[in-house]
Design an enzyme around this catalytic site. Structure first.
Site, PDB file in Angstrom:
ATOM      1  N   GLU A   1     -24.340  25.038  46.994  1.00  0.00           N
ATOM      2  CA  GLU A   1     -25.788  25.066  47.177  1.00  0.00           C
ATOM      3  C   GLU A   1     -26.420  26.221  46.403  1.00  0.00           C
ATOM      4  OE1 GLU A   1     -24.033  24.020  51.324  1.00  0.00           O
ATOM      5  OE2 GLU A   1     -23.398  25.010  49.471  1.00  0.00           O
TER       6      GLU A   1
ATOM      7  N   CYS B   1     -23.011  25.974  55.274  1.00  0.00           N
ATOM      8  CA  CYS B   1     -22.443  26.925  56.227  1.00  0.00           C
ATOM      9  C   CYS B   1     -23.542  27.749  56.892  1.00  0.00           C
ATOM     10  CB  CYS B   1     -21.433  27.835  55.538  1.00  0.00           C
ATOM     11  SG  CYS B   1     -22.132  28.866  54.229  1.00  0.00           S
TER      12      CYS B   1
ATOM     13  N   ALA C   1      11.878  11.486  43.102  1.00  0.00           N
ATOM     14  CA  ALA C   1      12.108  10.692  41.889  1.00  0.00           C
ATOM     15  C   ALA C   1      13.517  10.123  41.979  1.00  0.00           C
ATOM     16  CB  ALA C   1      11.960  11.561  40.637  1.00  0.00           C
TER      17      ALA C   1
ATOM     18  N   THR D   1      18.321  23.260  46.189  1.00  0.00           N
ATOM     19  CA  THR D   1      17.593  22.994  44.946  1.00  0.00           C
ATOM     20  C   THR D   1      17.366  24.281  44.172  1.00  0.00           C
ATOM     21  OG1 THR D   1      16.485  21.048  45.879  1.00  0.00           O
ATOM     22  CG2 THR D   1      15.434  22.111  43.988  1.00  0.00           C
TER      23      THR D   1
ATOM     24  N   LEU E   1       9.007  25.950  39.203  1.00  0.00           N
ATOM     25  CA  LEU E   1       7.945  25.393  40.047  1.00  0.00           C
ATOM     26  C   LEU E   1       6.562  25.847  39.594  1.00  0.00           C
ATOM     27  CD1 LEU E   1       9.604  25.787  43.576  1.00  0.00           C
ATOM     28  CD2 LEU E   1       9.782  23.882  41.970  1.00  0.00           C
TER      29      LEU E   1
ATOM     30  N   ARG F   1       3.026  23.867  33.821  1.00  0.00           N
ATOM     31  CA  ARG F   1       3.213  24.088  32.387  1.00  0.00           C
ATOM     32  C   ARG F   1       2.714  22.918  31.548  1.00  0.00           C
ATOM     33  NH1 ARG F   1       7.840  25.079  34.961  1.00  0.00           N
ATOM     34  NH2 ARG F   1       8.895  23.246  34.111  1.00  0.00           N
TER      35      ARG F   1
END
Length: 372
Positions: free
Chosen positions: A56, A81, A160, A202, A210, A213
């Site tokens: 806003e 708000c 996957a 993992t 993680l 990129r």
């Protein structure tokens, strides 16, 4: 008042709000459009970054000729708000403008707002209409709404697998089951969620970064579950340029890095620049439900899980998966590691149902998206 025109302007506001995806959390995405009495857009904006001006305020600042505000209508995707947070209350600012109407897509269920913003604007003599494209507004901020309701992040499980259901070959190799196009999509999801989560196996065997990129976007927090807290320090999660974004979930207050010598404790705590969160222990593992609640305490509203079989199965068993994104590659392995194993289901009537689902082709892969 033209209901069809209201929907057009609100759709514009929703489209603007979408631009904040990945940048405004733990705040919601909000867009705003100001339309003059003559029916022209004279200002618009969206919440661009967490801690910065709300939609806003941005929209009002974009108005070049403030005389056009007289009798104008403001369209905003979420109730303005009414409390002091990172920024002053938007309802105060709006109430001081010569608006004729304010159209709100949905009320803000946050306890500090929850209708107060609307009432404040109405007290200033401005008409407020609520509910235009409400469902679309709720969909836009579904993860934030989930966080408000349950106090834990919205959890998306990404898997996957090959066409016959394997995520790794018998020798443990999993690069690459999915296509380049699918992996690029995952990087996009990373940029849109607050955190990416993996298990210790993992982290240990794949040594992932993680990070984002393959697309432009915000780098998420990296969360790793390491119950005994003994993963090696040289993993990417603990040693790369984004080390400060790493969160370790552990049930050990010290673990192998914490000796009884106070000096060694200090050295170890200074060595790792990320964050360690101690959770409850459940059957020799990190209590996943407690861990997700503690991530919520950190202001993490959404998590993308990129774990292996054990973590995926454990989250599904605990009922903590809100959305499944399953890539199915046109490949056969014939053996190896199944994507999910041991859910404890023995009868068809006990299967985990999908509330809804859709299919999409991504490169040569098929992507199943379903809400659980």
């Amino acid at each position: 008042m033209d209901p069809a025109q209201d929907r057009i302007w609100m759709q514009r506001a929703l489209s603007l709000a979408q631009n904040g995806l990945g940048y405004v959390s733990p705040n919601p995405m909000v867009g705003c459009v100001i339309v003059s009495q003559a029916g022209d857009i004279i200002g618009e904006g969206y919440h661009e970054r967490y801690g910065e001006a709300h939609a806003e305020v941005v929209a009002l600042k974009s108005v070049s000729d403030t005389s056009g505000l007289k009798g104008a209508t403001m369209y905003v995707t979420l109730e303005p708000c009414s409390h002091h947070g990172k920024t002053p209350p938007c309802a105060d600012l709006i109430s001081k403008q010569p608006f004729k109407r304010v159209v709100v897509a949905m009320k803000d269920p946050f306890k500090e707002v929850d209708g107060r913003g609307i009432k404040q604007i109405q007290k200033a003599g401005i008409r407020v209409d609520v509910g235009v494209l409400k469902k679309e507004a709720e969909k836009l901020n579904e993860k934030w709404l989930h966080f408000l309701e349950f106090g834990r992040p919205f959890i998306t499980l990404k898997i996957a697998q090959s066409a016959d259901g394997y995520i790794a070959a018998p020798n443990g190799d999993s690069r690459w089951i999915s296509s380049e196009e699918s992996r690029e999509r995952v990087h996009l999801w990373r940029s849109q969620d607050d955190a990416v989560l993996v298990g210790r196996n993992t982290a240990l065997h794949d040594n992932p970064s993680l990070t984002v990129r393959k697309v432009e976007g915000r780098q998420p927090k990296r969360v790793v579950i390491d119950g005994p807290r003994n993963l090696p320090d040289n993993l990417n999660l603990f040693s790369d340029a984004f080390e400060e974004k790493t969160v370790v979930l552990t049930y050990e207050k010290g673990g192998s890095r914490d000796e009884t010598d106070p000096m060694l404790k200090m050295l170890h705590s200074n060595y790792f620049r990320g964050e360690v969160v101690v959770t409850e222990q459940k059957e020799g593992h990190v209590d996943l439900r407690d861990a997700m609640n503690k991530l919520g305490d950190l202001g993490i509203t959404s998590v993308l899980v990129e774990g292996g079989q054990q973590l995926s199965t454990a989250l599904l068993r605990e009922g903590l998966v809100d959305r499944l994104r399953l890539f199915i590659a046109p490949k056969l392995l014939g053996g190896g590691t199944k994507s999910v194993f041991g859910l404890g289901i023995k009868r068809m009537e006990d299967v985990i149902p999908f509330r809804d689902h859709d299919w999409e082709q991504v490169g040569p892969d098929m992507l199943l998206t379903s809400n659980l």
